[in-house]
Design a protein around this motif. Structure first.
Motif, PDB file in Angstrom:
ATOM      1  N   THR A  67     -16.781  32.157-105.498  1.00 16.18           N
ATOM      2  CA  THR A  67     -17.554  31.825-104.311  1.00 16.18           C
ATOM      3  C   THR A  67     -16.987  31.102-102.893  1.00 16.18           C
ATOM      4  O   THR A  67     -16.493  30.310-102.667  1.00 16.18           O
ATOM      5  CB  THR A  67     -18.581  31.248-104.644  1.00 16.18           C
ATOM      6  OG1 THR A  67     -19.431  31.380-106.155  1.00 16.18           O
ATOM      7  CG2 THR A  67     -20.292  31.422-103.681  1.00 16.18           C
ATOM      8  N   VAL A  68     -17.618  32.085-101.521  1.00 16.26           N
ATOM      9  CA  VAL A  68     -17.314  31.461-100.209  1.00 16.26           C
ATOM     10  C   VAL A  68     -18.480  31.235 -99.678  1.00 16.26           C
ATOM     11  O   VAL A  68     -19.343  31.780-100.143  1.00 16.26           O
ATOM     12  CB  VAL A  68     -16.649  32.408 -99.750  1.00 16.26           C
ATOM     13  CG1 VAL A  68     -15.007  32.726-100.024  1.00 16.26           C
ATOM     14  CG2 VAL A  68     -16.874  33.884 -99.134  1.00 16.26           C
ATOM     15  N   PHE A  69     -18.641  30.237 -98.549  1.00 16.74           N
ATOM     16  CA  PHE A  69     -19.312  30.048 -97.895  1.00 16.74           C
ATOM     17  C   PHE A  69     -19.245  30.516 -96.419  1.00 16.74           C
ATOM     18  O   PHE A  69     -17.953  30.922 -96.026  1.00 16.74           O
ATOM     19  CB  PHE A  69     -19.840  28.571 -97.546  1.00 16.74           C
ATOM     20  CG  PHE A  69     -19.805  28.349 -96.273  1.00 16.74           C
ATOM     21  CD1 PHE A  69     -21.354  27.848 -96.064  1.00 16.74           C
ATOM     22  CD2 PHE A  69     -19.787  27.956 -95.134  1.00 16.74           C
ATOM     23  CE1 PHE A  69     -22.057  27.436 -94.708  1.00 16.74           C
ATOM     24  CE2 PHE A  69     -20.402  27.554 -93.340  1.00 16.74           C
ATOM     25  CZ  PHE A  69     -21.697  27.315 -93.744  1.00 16.74           C
ATOM     26  N   VAL A  70     -20.729  31.512 -95.792  1.00 22.55           N
ATOM     27  CA  VAL A  70     -19.638  32.182 -94.902  1.00 22.55           C
ATOM     28  C   VAL A  70     -20.919  31.771 -93.213  1.00 22.55           C
ATOM     29  O   VAL A  70     -22.512  31.643 -93.756  1.00 22.55           O
ATOM     30  CB  VAL A  70     -20.209  33.893 -95.186  1.00 22.55           C
ATOM     31  CG1 VAL A  70     -20.313  34.567 -94.098  1.00 22.55           C
ATOM     32  CG2 VAL A  70     -19.697  34.336 -96.166  1.00 22.55           C
ATOM     33  N   GLY A  71     -20.450  31.278 -92.323  1.00 21.50           N
ATOM     34  CA  GLY A  71     -21.073  30.425 -91.751  1.00 21.50           C
ATOM     35  C   GLY A  71     -20.981  30.833 -90.268  1.00 21.50           C
ATOM     36  O   GLY A  71     -20.365  31.827 -89.991  1.00 21.50           O
ATOM     37  N   HIS A  72     -21.532  30.518 -89.317  1.00 27.64           N
ATOM     38  CA  HIS A  72     -22.299  30.963 -87.968  1.00 27.64           C
ATOM     39  C   HIS A  72     -22.483  32.617 -88.037  1.00 27.64           C
ATOM     40  O   HIS A  72     -21.903  33.751 -87.117  1.00 27.64           O
ATOM     41  CB  HIS A  72     -20.579  31.368 -86.890  1.00 27.64           C
ATOM     42  CG  HIS A  72     -20.229  29.266 -86.714  1.00 27.64           C
ATOM     43  ND1 HIS A  72     -19.055  29.114 -86.332  1.00 27.64           N
ATOM     44  CD2 HIS A  72     -20.850  27.919 -87.115  1.00 27.64           C
ATOM     45  CE1 HIS A  72     -19.088  27.934 -85.337  1.00 27.64           C
ATOM     46  NE2 HIS A  72     -20.186  26.716 -87.118  1.00 27.64           N
ATOM     47  N   VAL A  91     -14.912  32.083 -92.926  1.00 22.99           N
ATOM     48  CA  VAL A  91     -15.562  31.196 -93.728  1.00 22.99           C
ATOM     49  C   VAL A  91     -14.687  29.759 -94.618  1.00 22.99           C
ATOM     50  O   VAL A  91     -13.913  29.913 -94.015  1.00 22.99           O
ATOM     51  CB  VAL A  91     -14.988  32.932 -94.873  1.00 22.99           C
ATOM     52  CG1 VAL A  91     -14.899  32.577 -96.399  1.00 22.99           C
ATOM     53  CG2 VAL A  91     -16.074  33.913 -93.547  1.00 22.99           C
ATOM     54  N   ASP A  92     -14.786  29.541 -96.075  1.00 25.72           N
ATOM     55  CA  ASP A  92     -14.642  28.390 -96.558  1.00 25.72           C
ATOM     56  C   ASP A  92     -15.128  28.519 -97.686  1.00 25.72           C
ATOM     57  O   ASP A  92     -15.563  29.016 -98.222  1.00 25.72           O
ATOM     58  CB  ASP A  92     -15.099  27.210 -95.920  1.00 25.72           C
ATOM     59  CG  ASP A  92     -14.789  25.715 -96.083  1.00 25.72           C
ATOM     60  OD1 ASP A  92     -13.450  25.526 -96.953  1.00 25.72           O
ATOM     61  OD2 ASP A  92     -14.912  24.643 -95.413  1.00 25.72           O
ATOM     62  N   TYR A  93     -14.336  27.912 -98.784  1.00 27.29           N
ATOM     63  CA  TYR A  93     -14.760  27.694 -99.924  1.00 27.29           C
ATOM     64  C   TYR A  93     -15.838  26.585-100.399  1.00 27.29           C
ATOM     65  O   TYR A  93     -16.536  26.481 -99.207  1.00 27.29           O
ATOM     66  CB  TYR A  93     -13.527  26.439-100.357  1.00 27.29           C
ATOM     67  CG  TYR A  93     -12.425  27.067-101.268  1.00 27.29           C
ATOM     68  CD1 TYR A  93     -11.960  28.032-101.350  1.00 27.29           C
ATOM     69  CD2 TYR A  93     -11.298  26.856-100.419  1.00 27.29           C
ATOM     70  CE1 TYR A  93     -10.540  29.270-101.504  1.00 27.29           C
ATOM     71  CE2 TYR A  93      -9.855  26.919-100.234  1.00 27.29           C
ATOM     72  CZ  TYR A  93      -9.604  28.125-101.134  1.00 27.29           C
ATOM     73  OH  TYR A  93      -8.136  28.620-101.066  1.00 27.29           O
ATOM     74  N   ARG A 118      -9.892  34.515-102.824  1.00 28.33           N
ATOM     75  CA  ARG A 118      -9.858  34.207-101.946  1.00 28.33           C
ATOM     76  C   ARG A 118      -8.874  34.899-101.048  1.00 28.33           C
ATOM     77  O   ARG A 118      -8.554  34.577 -99.828  1.00 28.33           O
ATOM     78  CB  ARG A 118      -8.507  33.645-103.095  1.00 28.33           C
ATOM     79  CG  ARG A 118      -7.890  32.497-103.648  1.00 28.33           C
ATOM     80  CD  ARG A 118      -6.949  32.093-104.555  1.00 28.33           C
ATOM     81  NE  ARG A 118      -5.842  32.898-105.389  1.00 28.33           N
ATOM     82  CZ  ARG A 118      -6.596  32.873-106.496  1.00 28.33           C
ATOM     83  NH1 ARG A 118      -7.118  32.795-107.235  1.00 28.33           N
ATOM     84  NH2 ARG A 118      -6.052  33.998-107.229  1.00 28.33           N
ATOM     85  N   ARG A 119      -9.296  36.423-101.264  1.00 33.13           N
ATOM     86  CA  ARG A 119      -9.020  37.287-100.243  1.00 33.13           C
ATOM     87  C   ARG A 119      -9.385  37.425 -99.186  1.00 33.13           C
ATOM     88  O   ARG A 119      -9.950  36.695 -98.030  1.00 33.13           O
ATOM     89  CB  ARG A 119      -8.986  38.507-100.740  1.00 33.13           C
ATOM     90  CG  ARG A 119      -8.825  40.046 -99.782  1.00 33.13           C
ATOM     91  CD  ARG A 119      -8.231  41.178-100.644  1.00 33.13           C
ATOM     92  NE  ARG A 119      -8.203  41.971 -99.326  1.00 33.13           N
ATOM     93  CZ  ARG A 119      -8.906  43.398 -99.444  1.00 33.13           C
ATOM     94  NH1 ARG A 119      -9.499  43.561 -99.394  1.00 33.13           N
ATOM     95  NH2 ARG A 119      -8.366  43.566 -98.051  1.00 33.13           N
ATOM     96  N   ALA A 120     -10.987  36.651 -99.403  1.00 32.12           N
ATOM     97  CA  ALA A 120     -12.088  36.846 -98.351  1.00 32.12           C
ATOM     98  C   ALA A 120     -11.930  35.577 -97.598  1.00 32.12           C
ATOM     99  O   ALA A 120     -12.332  35.741 -96.532  1.00 32.12           O
ATOM    100  CB  ALA A 120     -13.653  37.174 -98.915  1.00 32.12           C
ATOM    101  N   TYR A 121     -11.295  34.223 -98.524  1.00 28.44           N
ATOM    102  CA  TYR A 121     -11.420  33.263 -97.883  1.00 28.44           C
ATOM    103  C   TYR A 121      -9.856  33.050 -96.065  1.00 28.44           C
ATOM    104  O   TYR A 121     -10.150  33.053 -95.485  1.00 28.44           O
ATOM    105  CB  TYR A 121     -10.966  31.714 -99.022  1.00 28.44           C
ATOM    106  CG  TYR A 121     -10.633  30.846 -98.281  1.00 28.44           C
ATOM    107  CD1 TYR A 121     -11.406  29.777 -97.503  1.00 28.44           C
ATOM    108  CD2 TYR A 121      -9.467  30.568 -98.045  1.00 28.44           C
ATOM    109  CE1 TYR A 121     -11.618  28.693 -96.673  1.00 28.44           C
ATOM    110  CE2 TYR A 121      -9.203  29.217 -97.299  1.00 28.44           C
ATOM    111  CZ  TYR A 121      -9.424  28.540 -96.546  1.00 28.44           C
ATOM    112  OH  TYR A 121      -9.707  27.437 -96.545  1.00 28.44           O
ATOM    113  N   GLU A 122      -9.552  33.893 -96.854  1.00 28.03           N
ATOM    114  CA  GLU A 122      -8.076  33.874 -95.901  1.00 28.03           C
ATOM    115  C   GLU A 122      -8.455  34.842 -95.005  1.00 28.03           C
ATOM    116  O   GLU A 122      -7.989  34.777 -93.897  1.00 28.03           O
ATOM    117  CB  GLU A 122      -7.108  34.531 -96.601  1.00 28.03           C
ATOM    118  CG  GLU A 122      -6.013  33.480 -97.778  1.00 28.03           C
ATOM    119  CD  GLU A 122      -5.580  33.661 -98.688  1.00 28.03           C
ATOM    120  OE1 GLU A 122      -4.900  35.072 -98.793  1.00 28.03           O
ATOM    121  OE2 GLU A 122      -4.403  32.915 -99.670  1.00 28.03           O
TER     122      GLU A 122
END
Length: 155
Positions: A65-70, A137-139, A119-123
């Motif tokens: 799971t990733v956090f997507v902000g802003h 995007v963060d862990y 990890r791909r989305a995070y990067e």
């Protein structure tokens, strides 16, 4: 505490354990809260008033799971799902909304099928543009980083 990239001026500060004061610090050297929200989050954290495993809305695998902000407040669920789907198969997605008005709070949690996709989305998705807003995007820190507490408890 660790400092990345050999301590250079452009280095990124990483912590092994969450600490509200250092989380707001650029280089991890702050010893005093830089605002009242950080102080309240610290007090809440030390008083044990937050249980990261007790959130009934926190479902799924935190390692995928990733956090997507802003996010723009006008961005809808389908737009987030489509944008984040470019990085892998989205297993679940939750755009966080106000419980009274239903308005978006501007952030979402996206769970992928595998940690490789996460990890791909995070990067690759960090600093991408969704609906005209540059997103972060963060862990998913809630269940992964010891001592983590959401800043909203200090606001």
């Amino acid at each position: 505490m660790r400092v990345g990239v050999g301590g250079s001026a452009g280095a990124v500060f990483y912590a092994d354990k969450y600490h509200p004061i250092q989380a707001g610090s650029i280089d991890g050297t702050d010893v005093a809260p830089h605002d009242n929200a950080v102080l309240r989050a610290l007090l809440c954290s030390t008083a044990g008033l937050y249980d990261p495993f007790g959130d009934p809305k926190a479902a799924g695998d935190p390692y995928c799971t990733v956090f997507v902000g802003h996010l723009s407040r006008l961005t809808d669920d389908e737009t987030v799902r489509k944008a984040m789907g470019r990085y892998g198969k989205v297993k679940s997605m939750r755009l966080v909304r106000d419980i009274v008005t239903g308005a978006s709070h501007g952030y979402a949690f996206v769970e992928y099928e595998t940690d490789k996709e996460m990890r791909r989305a995070y990067e690759d998705a960090h600093h991408s543009i969704i609906d005209g807003s540059e997103v972060i995007v963060d862990y998913y820190r809630q269940q992964l980083m010891p001592g983590w507490i959401p800043r909203r408890l200090g606001m």
